[in-house]
Design a protein around this motif. Sequence first.
Motif, mmCIF file in Angstrom:
data_model
loop_
_atom_site.group_PDB
_atom_site.id
_atom_site.type_symbol
_atom_site.label_atom_id
_atom_site.label_comp_id
_atom_site.label_asym_id
_atom_site.label_seq_id
_atom_site.Cartn_x
_atom_site.Cartn_y
_atom_site.Cartn_z
ATOM 1 N N GLU A 117 0.818 -1.212 0.000
ATOM 2 C CA GLU A 117 0.000 0.000 0.000
ATOM 3 C C GLU A 117 0.848 1.255 0.000
ATOM 4 O OE1 GLU A 117 -3.114 0.061 2.915
ATOM 5 O OE2 GLU A 117 -4.379 -0.854 1.371
ATOM 6 N N SER A 118 1.961 1.214 0.758
ATOM 7 C CA SER A 118 2.750 2.447 0.834
ATOM 8 C C SER A 118 3.370 2.768 -0.530
ATOM 9 C CB SER A 118 3.798 2.360 1.935
ATOM 10 O OG SER A 118 4.941 1.707 1.481
ATOM 11 N N VAL A 119 3.725 1.745 -1.277
ATOM 12 C CA VAL A 119 4.291 2.002 -2.605
ATOM 13 C C VAL A 119 3.176 2.341 -3.601
ATOM 14 C CG1 VAL A 119 5.636 1.021 -4.491
ATOM 15 C CG2 VAL A 119 6.297 0.573 -2.141
ATOM 16 N N ARG A 120 2.030 1.674 -3.414
ATOM 17 C CA ARG A 120 0.912 1.965 -4.313
ATOM 18 C C ARG A 120 0.417 3.403 -4.121
ATOM 19 N NH1 ARG A 120 -4.305 0.138 -5.516
ATOM 20 N NH2 ARG A 120 -4.844 -0.573 -3.446
ATOM 21 N N SER A 121 0.497 3.890 -2.871
ATOM 22 C CA SER A 121 0.020 5.250 -2.610
ATOM 23 C C SER A 121 0.887 6.286 -3.305
ATOM 24 C CB SER A 121 -0.019 5.524 -1.103
ATOM 25 O OG SER A 121 1.278 5.777 -0.620
ATOM 26 N N LEU A 122 2.088 5.878 -3.736
ATOM 27 C CA LEU A 122 2.947 6.803 -4.475
ATOM 28 C C LEU A 122 2.527 6.867 -5.939
ATOM 29 C CD1 LEU A 122 6.354 5.643 -2.980
ATOM 30 C CD2 LEU A 122 5.186 7.787 -2.482
ATOM 31 N N GLY A 123 1.496 6.112 -6.297
ATOM 32 C CA GLY A 123 0.991 6.170 -7.666
ATOM 33 C C GLY A 123 1.793 5.339 -8.643
ATOM 34 N N CYS A 124 2.271 4.159 -8.203
ATOM 35 C CA CYS A 124 3.142 3.400 -9.086
ATOM 36 C C CYS A 124 2.345 2.533 -10.059
ATOM 37 C CB CYS A 124 4.084 2.515 -8.277
ATOM 38 S SG CYS A 124 3.275 1.101 -7.556
ATOM 39 N N THR A 125 3.008 2.166 -11.139
ATOM 40 C CA THR A 125 2.394 1.267 -12.121
ATOM 41 C C THR A 125 2.662 -0.177 -11.697
ATOM 42 O OG1 THR A 125 4.416 1.184 -13.393
ATOM 43 C CG2 THR A 125 2.845 2.913 -13.976
ATOM 44 N N SER A 162 -6.282 8.872 -0.085
ATOM 45 C CA SER A 162 -5.076 8.619 -0.875
ATOM 46 C C SER A 162 -5.390 7.898 -2.177
ATOM 47 C CB SER A 162 -4.090 7.789 -0.059
ATOM 48 O OG SER A 162 -4.637 6.512 0.193
ATOM 49 N N LEU A 219 -6.352 4.754 -2.409
ATOM 50 C CA LEU A 219 -6.114 3.307 -2.336
ATOM 51 C C LEU A 219 -7.427 2.548 -2.230
ATOM 52 C CD1 LEU A 219 -3.100 3.010 0.143
ATOM 53 C CD2 LEU A 219 -3.110 2.594 -2.310
ATOM 54 N N PRO A 246 -4.226 6.748 -6.760
ATOM 55 C CA PRO A 246 -3.259 7.575 -6.034
ATOM 56 C C PRO A 246 -2.801 8.769 -6.866
ATOM 57 C CG PRO A 246 -2.765 5.268 -5.708
ATOM 58 C CD PRO A 246 -3.863 5.325 -6.719
ATOM 59 N N LEU A 296 2.543 5.479 6.661
ATOM 60 C CA LEU A 296 1.822 4.463 7.422
ATOM 61 C C LEU A 296 2.466 4.201 8.769
ATOM 62 C CD1 LEU A 296 1.181 1.927 4.554
ATOM 63 C CD2 LEU A 296 -0.465 3.468 5.577
ATOM 64 N N LEU A 305 12.259 6.914 -3.682
ATOM 65 C CA LEU A 305 11.320 6.024 -4.375
ATOM 66 C C LEU A 305 10.161 6.750 -5.066
ATOM 67 C CD1 LEU A 305 10.692 3.052 -4.942
ATOM 68 C CD2 LEU A 305 9.300 3.043 -2.878
ATOM 69 N N ILE A 353 9.349 6.845 -9.045
ATOM 70 C CA ILE A 353 8.072 6.386 -9.600
ATOM 71 C C ILE A 353 7.408 7.484 -10.424
ATOM 72 C CG2 ILE A 353 5.704 5.803 -8.898
ATOM 73 C CD1 ILE A 353 6.974 3.958 -6.795
ATOM 74 N N HIS A 354 7.593 8.729 -9.998
ATOM 75 C CA HIS A 354 7.018 9.854 -10.764
ATOM 76 C C HIS A 354 7.896 10.270 -11.931
ATOM 77 C CE1 HIS A 354 4.578 11.062 -6.949
ATOM 78 N NE2 HIS A 354 4.183 9.933 -7.486
ATOM 79 N N ARG A 375 10.663 10.472 2.590
ATOM 80 C CA ARG A 375 10.120 10.028 1.311
ATOM 81 C C ARG A 375 8.918 10.883 0.918
ATOM 82 N NH1 ARG A 375 9.212 3.885 0.802
ATOM 83 N NH2 ARG A 375 7.119 4.063 1.621
#
Lengths: 263, 256
Positions: A165-173, B56, B58, B76, B84, B101, B105-106, B149
Amino acid sequence: MSGTRKSNADGKPRRRGNPALRRLACYAFAIAFVFAGWEITALILDTPALPTPAATVPVFISYASEMLPDFLTSLYRVLVSLLIGVALALPIGLALGRCPEADALFAPVLYILYPLPKIVILPILLVLLGLGGAPKIALIALTIFFQVIVVMRDAAKAIPQNTIESVRSLGCTRIDMLRHVTIPATLPDLFTTLRVSSGIAIAVLFFAEAIAGSTGLGYFIMESWAMISYTRMFAGIIALAILGVLIYEAFDLVERRVTRHRR
Amino acid sequence: MKLEFSQATVQYPPLKASDELLCALDRLSFGVSDGEAVTIIGPSGCGKSSALRLASGLLAPSSGTVLVDGKQVNRPRQSTALVLQDFGLLPWKSVYVNAELGLAIHRVERTERKRRTMSALEKVGLADFANYYPAELSGGMQQRLALARAIALDVDLLLLDEPLSALDALLREELQNLLLELWLERRHAQVLVTHSIEEAVFLGQRIIVMAPRPGRVVYEMSNPDMGSLEYRSSELYFKRCLELRKALASAGGEAQ
């Protein structure tokens, strides 16, 4: 794993001594240990079927060059079949682990096929692929395939939800998730299954080579047995042990390079 | 309005077919303005975490809407960050790579990425630990890293889900101060979910009290005097803590 390479630069404490030397010393001990046990057993049993290491080692040395092609053939078969088995199973295992719907559908298929001894299809493979290396590689790859799927699926399932979830919340693919989370998180399990699988691969290889064909260490050992040349047979067994050690050490080396955070 | 919940409801399917739907959030409605710091407090199971997951992107509401910048959140968003409770760090990546990270990702450009990552690590006091791995850091340092982060991303909406609850009392205060300083400096909209009355009053311009089964807002308290480190030892602060404690007690809360 892009960033892990450049770590370790700032003088963190590390263990003293040359690790390669330390490892060699460990192997010297292991060889002495195994040979001592072997020698004692051979002296107690006192049968020609179990020659002593003292009798076997000179034979091993004299046959070394003759065994080398068989050794390389067996090494090649194990490595190629591991590669094929893992390459096919890894994506399927990870996908099943990360996708509960697919897992619910295919897990029963796995459970039915996984425990079946794959050696039973060797006759079919021999008919289809001939007597050369191909049926042996196919057989080992198939055995490895199910092992790796089961282990990697469970490893992918075990990734903590919070990490995802923490990585998904960064908007990752999906690709980002695979690259940053799924693959590095399951890498240690991949090496564990590789180690278990390579032992099984060598065992299956021995059977396959002993049953069919006329190349490889398995054939060498069975041929010696048929010739009632027990020292030659045990020389072949030593070569098989060396094959196993080489593969294990290769995996260890790669693992230490790619999973630095677990020091 | 930066973030706006209106009638947002979250229901989970029951574990047994005979049970009723589990209602984690029942028609939640409140807003957070640009640059505003809001804290949400309430007992376990009151839907605080579900509210942050909605914000967020999710989690999608079963009914009602969740808007950020007036637009419905359905995935997101780049300038929202979620921190978290157990940090969500990646143990296989170094401190630097963990902090970087979000930027990676962006697809932020390399030199810019490096500049922002290092400045975020400096801000939380971890610049000297860039090459370490999370397991080599203390709990407080790991939490600082999770914050780094988030701030490296230059977010305008920071969502914090009980970020300090795993830390001991002294570290907690230290990190509460850091959170306050970061907010004062950057003035992002912030929603902090917490179990702690003191934390809620120290870090929230507005404090929202929630109650469980079904999760809903039962009380709102305005706290405009927060915003300085000295506030913690002021008369008013203690008064507000007392007031909040009473509100929680009458809401049937079991907070610390």
